[in-house]
Structure formats: C-alpha cells, structure tokens
Design a protein around this motif. Structure first.
Motif, PDB file in Angstrom:
ATOM      1  N   VAL A  15      46.003  58.643   7.621  1.00 15.03           N
ATOM      2  CA  VAL A  15      47.142  59.637   7.948  1.00 15.03           C
ATOM      3  C   VAL A  15      46.546  60.674   8.842  1.00 15.03           C
ATOM      4  N   ALA A  16      45.334  61.242   8.473  1.00 18.51           N
ATOM      5  CA  ALA A  16      44.778  62.394   9.175  1.00 18.51           C
ATOM      6  C   ALA A  16      44.482  61.777  10.509  1.00 18.51           C
ATOM      7  N   LYS A  17      43.743  60.882  10.379  1.00 20.90           N
ATOM      8  CA  LYS A  17      43.348  60.044  11.662  1.00 20.90           C
ATOM      9  C   LYS A  17      44.584  59.857  12.720  1.00 20.90           C
ATOM     10  N   MET A  18      45.597  59.317  12.149  1.00 17.01           N
ATOM     11  CA  MET A  18      46.767  58.842  12.943  1.00 17.01           C
ATOM     12  C   MET A  18      47.504  60.018  13.512  1.00 17.01           C
ATOM     13  N   LEU A  19      47.413  61.379  12.791  1.00 13.91           N
ATOM     14  CA  LEU A  19      48.105  62.367  13.334  1.00 13.91           C
ATOM     15  C   LEU A  19      47.269  62.890  14.607  1.00 13.91           C
ATOM     16  N   LEU A  20      45.739  63.018  14.315  1.00 17.39           N
ATOM     17  CA  LEU A  20      45.268  63.642  15.513  1.00 17.39           C
ATOM     18  C   LEU A  20      45.207  62.811  16.809  1.00 17.39           C
ATOM     19  N   VAL A  21      45.081  61.582  16.510  1.00 19.01           N
ATOM     20  CA  VAL A  21      45.238  60.359  17.612  1.00 19.01           C
ATOM     21  C   VAL A  21      46.658  60.553  18.207  1.00 19.01           C
ATOM     22  N   ASN A  22      47.633  60.454  17.533  1.00 15.03           N
ATOM     23  CA  ASN A  22      49.239  60.802  17.835  1.00 15.03           C
ATOM     24  C   ASN A  22      49.478  61.849  18.764  1.00 15.03           C
ATOM     25  N   TYR A  23      48.803  63.043  18.272  1.00 14.68           N
ATOM     26  CA  TYR A  23      49.224  64.317  18.723  1.00 14.68           C
ATOM     27  C   TYR A  23      47.950  64.963  19.417  1.00 14.68           C
ATOM     28  N   PRO A  24      47.212  64.533  20.352  1.00 15.65           N
ATOM     29  CA  PRO A  24      45.852  65.088  20.726  1.00 15.65           C
ATOM     30  C   PRO A  24      46.229  66.471  21.229  1.00 15.65           C
ATOM     31  N   GLN A  25      47.305  66.886  21.861  1.00 14.38           N
ATOM     32  CA  GLN A  25      47.592  67.992  22.430  1.00 14.38           C
ATOM     33  C   GLN A  25      48.212  69.284  21.552  1.00 14.38           C
ATOM     34  N   ASN A  26      48.731  68.662  20.259  1.00 14.58           N
ATOM     35  CA  ASN A  26      49.302  69.701  19.322  1.00 14.58           C
ATOM     36  C   ASN A  26      48.363  70.335  18.679  1.00 14.58           C
ATOM     37  N   LYS A  27      48.447  71.341  18.204  1.00  8.71           N
ATOM     38  CA  LYS A  27      47.586  72.229  17.300  1.00  8.71           C
ATOM     39  C   LYS A  27      48.123  72.556  16.184  1.00  8.71           C
ATOM     40  N   ILE A  28      49.378  72.563  16.020  1.00 10.34           N
ATOM     41  CA  ILE A  28      50.155  73.133  15.069  1.00 10.34           C
ATOM     42  C   ILE A  28      50.608  72.147  14.031  1.00 10.34           C
ATOM     43  N   PHE A  29      50.158  72.302  12.965  1.00  6.31           N
ATOM     44  CA  PHE A  29      50.807  70.990  12.013  1.00  6.31           C
ATOM     45  C   PHE A  29      51.338  71.804  10.907  1.00  6.31           C
ATOM     46  N   ALA A  30      52.842  71.512  10.370  1.00  3.24           N
ATOM     47  CA  ALA A  30      53.376  72.076   9.350  1.00  3.24           C
ATOM     48  C   ALA A  30      53.468  71.122   8.133  1.00  3.24           C
ATOM     49  N   VAL A  31      53.099  71.202   7.121  1.00  2.00           N
ATOM     50  CA  VAL A  31      52.987  70.087   6.251  1.00  2.00           C
ATOM     51  C   VAL A  31      53.970  70.698   4.721  1.00  2.00           C
ATOM     52  N   THR A  32      54.959  69.877   4.695  1.00  2.26           N
ATOM     53  CA  THR A  32      55.949  70.051   3.882  1.00  2.26           C
ATOM     54  C   THR A  32      55.907  69.066   2.481  1.00  2.26           C
ATOM     55  N   GLY A  33      56.138  69.543   1.325  1.00  2.00           N
ATOM     56  CA  GLY A  33      56.248  68.373   0.032  1.00  2.00           C
ATOM     57  C   GLY A  33      56.419  69.373  -1.082  1.00  2.00           C
ATOM     58  N   ASN A  34      56.498  68.790  -2.200  1.00  5.63           N
ATOM     59  CA  ASN A  34      56.855  69.468  -3.481  1.00  5.63           C
ATOM     60  C   ASN A  34      55.202  69.613  -4.071  1.00  5.63           C
ATOM     61  N   MET A  35      55.092  70.534  -5.064  1.00  6.41           N
ATOM     62  CA  MET A  35      54.007  70.693  -5.560  1.00  6.41           C
ATOM     63  C   MET A  35      53.386  69.665  -5.896  1.00  6.41           C
ATOM     64  N   GLY A  36      51.959  69.293  -5.602  1.00  6.14           N
ATOM     65  CA  GLY A  36      51.326  68.175  -6.062  1.00  6.14           C
ATOM     66  C   GLY A  36      51.411  66.825  -5.131  1.00  6.14           C
ATOM     67  N   ALA A  37      52.146  66.880  -4.064  1.00  6.84           N
ATOM     68  CA  ALA A  37      52.349  65.776  -3.228  1.00  6.84           C
ATOM     69  C   ALA A  37      51.400  65.416  -2.211  1.00  6.84           C
ATOM     70  N   GLY A  38      50.327  66.304  -1.998  1.00  6.13           N
ATOM     71  CA  GLY A  38      49.149  66.158  -1.201  1.00  6.13           C
ATOM     72  C   GLY A  38      49.321  66.833  -0.003  1.00  6.13           C
ATOM     73  N   LYS A  39      49.921  67.928   0.032  1.00  7.90           N
ATOM     74  CA  LYS A  39      49.769  68.715   1.096  1.00  7.90           C
ATOM     75  C   LYS A  39      48.106  69.160   1.442  1.00  7.90           C
ATOM     76  N   THR A  40      47.541  69.769   0.421  1.00  8.74           N
ATOM     77  CA  THR A  40      46.071  70.425   0.470  1.00  8.74           C
ATOM     78  C   THR A  40      45.349  69.140   0.950  1.00  8.74           C
ATOM     79  N   THR A  41      45.618  68.042   0.173  1.00  9.29           N
ATOM     80  CA  THR A  41      44.539  66.843   0.433  1.00  9.29           C
ATOM     81  C   THR A  41      44.737  66.376   1.843  1.00  9.29           C
ATOM     82  N   LEU A  42      45.995  66.482   2.571  1.00 11.27           N
ATOM     83  CA  LEU A  42      46.092  66.011   4.009  1.00 11.27           C
ATOM     84  C   LEU A  42      45.412  66.910   4.819  1.00 11.27           C
TER      85      LEU A  42
END
Length: 136
Positions: A15-42
């Motif tokens: 998923v991380a590779k996909m985000l960086l490839v799909n959005y090469p010009q974007n630098k700000i990523f806001a990650v939303t999810g419940n506690m334990g969903a995997g925000k920090t892991t991503l």
C-alpha cells in the motif's frame, strides 16, 4: 478513489509503495482509522519506502516525530490523538511543517481537518472481518 483490500498487516508495504507511486507530487498524507486499524503501520511502511533508517514510531505524546529519508530530506510524522483543541496545533507551528514541502504523515487528521492543505491525500483504513480496506 482507489480501494485496496489486504489480508495481513504485512501487506501495508504494498500500500505504501502504491501511494508513493500514485502521488509522486503530493507530500501530505492524512491517515484516518480506528484505534488499531494500522495507521502507524502504514506510516512506518511509507517511511521505510522513503529510506528512513530510524525506527518510526507513533508520536502520541510528542505530537510530531522527525525522521531523515535516504536523501537527507526530513519527514514529519504527526499524531493528533491527544490534542484537545486546535490552538495546540498552532502552538507547535503546524504551518511550518505542513507548508515546508517535505513529507508529512498525519494520524488522527480529523482533529485538524480544517487546517489541512487542499492537496492533502486522505487515506482511510477500515477493519472488516479478517481484512483491512484502504481507501485513498
């Protein structure tokens, strides 16, 4: 909108590779999810993809962690879970970070939604049964 389903948390690297490839010009990523969903892991996976050698961890108490990417570019990792009001974000000088032109990864962005730049990439992680659904 892109929707990805993963069976294990270890697939966050993909998923991380996909985000960086799909959005090469974007630098700000806001990650939303419940506690334990995997925000920090991503965010750890994003940092790894960018060549961060430090151990990325959630800045729950410090609000922001700073890492160095392989190219010596700074990366900022925010966790706004503990903020009680928006004035705390002003106190840390959020504008200097978010408008610095470097990567900013944000956990619990809903606490500062009105302050995020319009070019922010919103990523949502939902846990459903035995899988995680990631939307961006």
């Amino acid at each position: 909108m892109t929707v990805i389903s993963i069976k294990t948390i270890n697939e966050m690297n993909h998923v991380a590779k996909m985000l960086l490839v799909n959005y090469p010009q974007n630098k700000i990523f806001a990650v939303t999810g419940n506690m334990g969903a995997g925000k920090t892991t991503l965010i750890k996976a994003l940092c790894k993809e960018l060549g961060v050698s430090d151990n990325a961890s959630s800045p729950t108490f410090s609000i922001v962690n700073e890492y160095n990417a392989a190219n010596n570019e700074k990366i900022f990792h925010f966790d706004f879970y503990r903020i009680k009001n928006v004035s705390e974000v002003f106190d840390i000088g959020y504008q200097e970070y978010l408008y610095s032109g470097v990567y900013c990864f944000i956990e619990w962005p809903e606490k500062i939604q009105g302050l995020l730049p319009k070019e922010t990439i919103n990523v949502t992680i939902e846990v459903k049964d035995e899988e995680r659904i990631i939307k961006f």
